[in-house]
Scaffold this motif. Sequence first.
Motif: not given
Length: 199
Positions: A19-21, A29-37, A52-56
Motif C-alpha cells: 500500500x502506498x500513501x 507521500x514519503x513522510x507518511x508513517x501511519x498505521x491504517x486499518x 507503520x509505513x516507511x517512506x510512505x
Amino acid sequence: MFDTISSPQTAGSTFSVTVRAMDVFHNLVTGYSGTPTLSDTSGSINPVITDAFVNGVWTGSVNVTIAGSNVITATDGSHSGVSNSFTVTHATAVTNVVISPAASSVTAGLDTTFSATASDTYGNTWDVTSSTTWSITSGAGGSWLSNAYTSEKTGSWTVTGTYASTPYTTTLTVTHAGLNHFMFDTISSPQTAGSTFSV
C-alpha cells in the motif's frame, strides 16, 4: 493506493500486499508513517492493522479465509484506498464431505440423485459430485448412472460416496412399489390326489 493483488488467492494462505500513501496528484507521500486499518469484503482479513509505513509505503503479508470475490480497503481517519478486485478460492485441504440427500426414502424402481459437497477448515464449500465414486450396500440391487441410483430391493441401505479415497455415507430406504402380480412359494412335488398340502 494498492499495488495489484494477483488473483486467485487461496483461503487461509498468506499473500503479499503493498500500500502506498499518495497525494491528490498521485505522488508518493514519503513522510507518511501511519498505521491504517485493513478491511475486506468478506470481513475475514488478518491482520487488520498495518505496521507503520516507511517512506510512505507498507508491504506486508495478509490472509483471507472466506472464498469469493474480494477487495481490500486501507483506512486512516478520513483517508482510504481500495485494492483491485481479486478472487479467493477455498483451501486445498478437505475437512469433510456431506452426501445429500440425507436419510432419504424412495419407492422401488424410482431414481434418487445424490450429490457431494466438500468443505474446508474455514467453512467454505464446493461441489465434488463429479469427482465422487458412488456405491450402495450389496444386496440392494438397482443400478447407477453416474450419481443417480435406480432402486430395486426394499430395505434400508447405506449409500457411499468416495471422494479422494475417503468414504462418506448416507442412508436410503427403499419401499415397495404398487401391486403388480402374485408369487407362489415353491410347491413340493409330487402331491397325492385328495391330500391337502400347504400353499
